[in-house]
Design a protein around this motif. Structure first.
Motif, PDB file in Angstrom:
ATOM      1  N   ARG A  48      38.889  33.717  31.387  1.00 58.93           N
ATOM      2  CA  ARG A  48      38.200  34.209  30.191  1.00 58.93           C
ATOM      3  C   ARG A  48      36.685  34.070  30.357  1.00 58.93           C
ATOM      4  O   ARG A  48      35.926  35.012  30.106  1.00 58.93           O
ATOM      5  CB  ARG A  48      38.664  33.445  28.954  1.00 58.93           C
ATOM      6  N   ASP A  49      36.254  32.889  30.778  1.00 57.88           N
ATOM      7  CA  ASP A  49      34.817  32.647  30.911  1.00 57.88           C
ATOM      8  C   ASP A  49      34.180  33.571  31.948  1.00 57.88           C
ATOM      9  O   ASP A  49      33.085  34.110  31.736  1.00 57.88           O
ATOM     10  CB  ASP A  49      34.563  31.189  31.302  1.00 57.88           C
ATOM     11  N   LEU A  50      34.855  33.749  33.066  1.00 59.33           N
ATOM     12  CA  LEU A  50      34.299  34.576  34.132  1.00 59.33           C
ATOM     13  C   LEU A  50      34.240  36.052  33.732  1.00 59.33           C
ATOM     14  O   LEU A  50      33.339  36.775  34.164  1.00 59.33           O
ATOM     15  CB  LEU A  50      35.117  34.406  35.412  1.00 59.33           C
ATOM     16  N   SER A  51      35.174  36.486  32.892  1.00 55.33           N
ATOM     17  CA  SER A  51      35.151  37.885  32.451  1.00 55.33           C
ATOM     18  C   SER A  51      33.864  38.197  31.704  1.00 55.33           C
ATOM     19  O   SER A  51      33.386  39.326  31.710  1.00 55.33           O
ATOM     20  CB  SER A  51      36.361  38.191  31.564  1.00 55.33           C
ATOM     21  N   ARG A  52      33.283  37.185  31.067  1.00 58.29           N
ATOM     22  CA  ARG A  52      32.063  37.393  30.281  1.00 58.29           C
ATOM     23  C   ARG A  52      30.860  37.716  31.159  1.00 58.29           C
ATOM     24  O   ARG A  52      29.865  38.248  30.670  1.00 58.29           O
ATOM     25  CB  ARG A  52      31.767  36.154  29.438  1.00 58.29           C
ATOM     26  N   ILE A  53      30.930  37.371  32.438  1.00 60.94           N
ATOM     27  CA  ILE A  53      29.825  37.716  33.340  1.00 60.94           C
ATOM     28  C   ILE A  53      30.271  38.731  34.394  1.00 60.94           C
ATOM     29  O   ILE A  53      29.633  38.873  35.438  1.00 60.94           O
ATOM     30  CB  ILE A  53      29.205  36.465  33.989  1.00 60.94           C
ATOM     31  N   GLY A  54      31.360  39.423  34.124  1.00 62.08           N
ATOM     32  CA  GLY A  54      31.758  40.533  34.980  1.00 62.08           C
ATOM     33  C   GLY A  54      32.513  40.157  36.225  1.00 62.08           C
ATOM     34  O   GLY A  54      32.692  40.996  37.115  1.00 62.08           O
ATOM     35  N   ILE A  55      32.972  38.913  36.331  1.00 67.01           N
ATOM     36  CA  ILE A  55      33.827  38.526  37.459  1.00 67.01           C
ATOM     37  C   ILE A  55      35.257  38.703  37.001  1.00 67.01           C
ATOM     38  O   ILE A  55      35.812  37.892  36.252  1.00 67.01           O
ATOM     39  CB  ILE A  55      33.552  37.083  37.915  1.00 67.01           C
ATOM     40  N   ASP A  56      35.864  39.794  37.438  1.00 63.23           N
ATOM     41  CA  ASP A  56      37.176  40.195  36.943  1.00 63.23           C
ATOM     42  C   ASP A  56      38.272  39.924  37.956  1.00 63.23           C
ATOM     43  O   ASP A  56      38.059  39.955  39.170  1.00 63.23           O
ATOM     44  CB  ASP A  56      37.170  41.688  36.616  1.00 63.23           C
ATOM     45  N   SER A  57      39.445  39.681  37.421  1.00 58.65           N
ATOM     46  CA  SER A  57      40.695  39.609  38.194  1.00 58.65           C
ATOM     47  C   SER A  57      40.654  38.639  39.371  1.00 58.65           C
ATOM     48  O   SER A  57      41.018  38.996  40.497  1.00 58.65           O
ATOM     49  CB  SER A  57      41.069  41.004  38.707  1.00 58.65           C
ATOM     50  N   PRO A  58      40.231  37.385  39.152  1.00 57.50           N
ATOM     51  CA  PRO A  58      40.359  36.416  40.242  1.00 57.50           C
ATOM     52  C   PRO A  58      41.834  36.126  40.502  1.00 57.50           C
ATOM     53  O   PRO A  58      42.672  36.257  39.608  1.00 57.50           O
ATOM     54  CB  PRO A  58      39.643  35.178  39.694  1.00 57.50           C
ATOM     55  N   ASP A  59      42.138  35.763  41.729  1.00 56.93           N
ATOM     56  CA  ASP A  59      43.481  35.292  42.043  1.00 56.93           C
ATOM     57  C   ASP A  59      43.561  33.816  41.693  1.00 56.93           C
ATOM     58  O   ASP A  59      42.551  33.153  41.436  1.00 56.93           O
ATOM     59  CB  ASP A  59      43.786  35.515  43.518  1.00 56.93           C
ATOM     60  N   PRO A  94      28.552  41.005  20.245  1.00 54.43           N
ATOM     61  CA  PRO A  94      29.821  40.388  20.625  1.00 54.43           C
ATOM     62  C   PRO A  94      29.953  40.188  22.132  1.00 54.43           C
ATOM     63  O   PRO A  94      29.489  41.021  22.921  1.00 54.43           O
ATOM     64  CB  PRO A  94      30.862  41.392  20.127  1.00 54.43           C
ATOM     65  N   GLN A  95      30.569  39.102  22.503  1.00 49.58           N
ATOM     66  CA  GLN A  95      30.896  38.849  23.901  1.00 49.58           C
ATOM     67  C   GLN A  95      32.076  39.727  24.317  1.00 49.58           C
ATOM     68  O   GLN A  95      32.739  40.366  23.491  1.00 49.58           O
ATOM     69  CB  GLN A  95      31.250  37.378  24.090  1.00 49.58           C
ATOM     70  N   ARG A  96      32.355  39.740  25.603  1.00 49.69           N
ATOM     71  CA  ARG A  96      33.353  40.668  26.122  1.00 49.69           C
ATOM     72  C   ARG A  96      34.777  40.339  25.675  1.00 49.69           C
ATOM     73  O   ARG A  96      35.608  41.238  25.525  1.00 49.69           O
ATOM     74  CB  ARG A  96      33.281  40.669  27.655  1.00 49.69           C
TER      75      ARG A  96
END
Length: 455
Positions: A322-333, A29-31
């Motif tokens: 959502r897409d960025l969370s899948r590669i570990g880029i969290d909480s962008p402004d 499963p994806q994140r």
């Protein structure tokens, strides 16, 4: 036994939910696990087991969080050095889940500890091969370490042969990679479905009788892969936390202007045509669109430790998070809005020309540079006569190599060239964005150099 495919086209991967009408197993499963949960609810089943084929290199797994949230058994290779509790599973072990069974088969190659799973219910069989046997190809073997690549390639050759011996020829094949993921290698077919029997006659890893030839050809055809891959394995071994998919409160204009002035990573999600005609000076173009290129290329180009600010419509910002969370880029402004003058009224606005191949032929003066930002393997195959090649993912570190004067920037479709043009303009370069398909250049009359030998 029903199998539901959960696509992640943004990364070229698939996850799977296998159920018998009552209980379900989820594989790879994806994140953003809410998609898996929604699929399970629609099927009216309870998630009792989650399994990983390997410690993934191209995305952050949602397996640990999904298992914890649902109290499910988390099947992970006993040999994987993970830092969280799981139910260890090893080669040859069989697990019963409702009315079907799951057998683990060691298939090293993509990673040292890769597993495939053969699932059967007494009537039919399915093979979940992760990054081992793909449609027409196999998973790449160079993601662990350069010194391990040859050995892993030999392992991959042996593993797929063992897998097809263990499985029925009628079994459906369900890989995780191979749908655009850089985790695949070789001549992937682009097929949407396949069986073990079909692969026996169509997959180069199974039809090539010469192991040495297979090893040599696979390694010679490996291309560059995204730099963020280096962070995925460690994150998955540590045990990823849940994804935060909430959209933050929109930045005020003064703070956004400060970030632009300070050279921070402010990414504009709008269409690249709109961006070229008017954008906040210092912002960078990574068009969201359907997201098919956004995650991979932004994750590949952006320095990993940078704060990220997104500009775009609320829908695009939400999808990008959502897409960025899948590669570990969290909480962008984020600054929600599509008009540069509105989101930061006091900030400078910039633009640059955008043309097709006819515009290049009509407008380029002698001595001006055609800058090709495709990968080096793409450039080596065919390129514009006299073009300079600096791949997009290398551009930031090679900015001092960019020729002086006007730059006519192109790629394969216009997407990477848009990002490159914005980065070059931010660095003070004079750019023209060629927003056109590279395959149309020769027909437009652009002189080309071809090095590939056509069959």
């Amino acid at each position: 036994m029903d199998i539901v495919v959960i696509e992640t086209p943004q990364l070229g991967d698939r996850s799977y939910l296998i159920h018998d009408g009552a209980v379900a197993l989820v594989i790879d499963p994806q994140r953003d696990i809410d998609r898996v949960e929604s699929t399970a609810r629609e099927a009216g089943v309870t998630i009792t087991h989650v399994a990983e084929t390997h410690v993934h290199n191209d995305y952050v797994s949602g397996g640990l969080e999904l298992a914890r949230k649902h109290g499910a058994t988390y099947l992970v290779n006993a040999a994987d050095p993970v830092k969280f509790d799981r139910t260890p599973v090893s080669d040859g072990e069989t697990v019963s889940i409702g009315s079907f069974t799951v057998k683990a088969v060691a298939t090293p190659g993509h990673t040292h500890t890769h597993l495939s799973f053969i699932v059967e219910d007494g009537e039919k069989q399915a093979v979940f091969s992760g990054g081992s046997l793909l449609f027409g190809s196999v998973g790449r073997t160079d993601l662990v370490a350069e010194t391990d690549t040859v050995g892993l390639t030999r392992d991959q050759y042996a593993s797929v042969r063992r897998l097809v011996e263990e499985a029925d020829h009628s079994a459906g094949l369900y890989p995780t990679h191979g749908f655009g993921s850089f985790c695949s290698s070789g001549p992937a077919t682009g097929a949407d479905s396949s069986t073990i029997g079909e692969q026996l006659t169509a997959n180069h890893a199974l039809t090539d009788p010469d192991e040495e030839h297979f090893v040599r050809e696979l390694i010679n055809n490996l291309t560059a892969y995204p730099s963020y891959y280096a962070h995925m394995g460690p994150a998955n071994a540590k045990g990823p936390g849940p994804a935060d998919l909430s959209v933050p409160e929109s930045l005020d204009a003064a703070e956004l202007t400060r970030r632009l002035d300070d050279g921070e990573w402010v990414v504009d999600l709008r269409n690249r045509v709109a961006f070229s005609s008017s954008h906040l000076q210092g912002s960078i173009s990574f068009e969201y669109g359907d997201g098919s290129s956004f995650t991979t290329f932004l994750g590949w180009v952006m320095p990993w430790d940078q704060q990220l600010t997104l500009i775009g419509s609320r829908e695009d910002v939400e999808d990008a998070i959502r897409d960025l969370s899948r590669i570990g880029i969290d909480s962008p402004d984020a600054a929600v809005g599509t008009d540069p003058h509105t989101v930061a009224p006091d900030a400078a606005v910039a633009s640059y020309p955008q043309v097709g191949w006819d515009g290049l032929l009509a407008g380029r003066a002698d001595g001006e540079t055609v800058l090709d930002v495709r990968r080096t393997d793409e450039f080596a195959d065919t390129h514009v006569d006299g073009a300079v090649n600096i791949p997009l993912h290398e551009l930031l570190n090679r900015m001092d190599e960019v020729p002086a004067g006007k730059l006519w920037v192109h790629c394969g479709s216009g997407y990477r060239a848009s990002a490159a043009s914005s980065l070059l303009q931010r660095a003070g370069k004079d750019v023209v964005h060629i927003n056109a398909m590279f395959d149309a250049a020769a027909a437009a009359g652009v002189p080309m150099t071809r090095t590939a030998v056509e069959a």
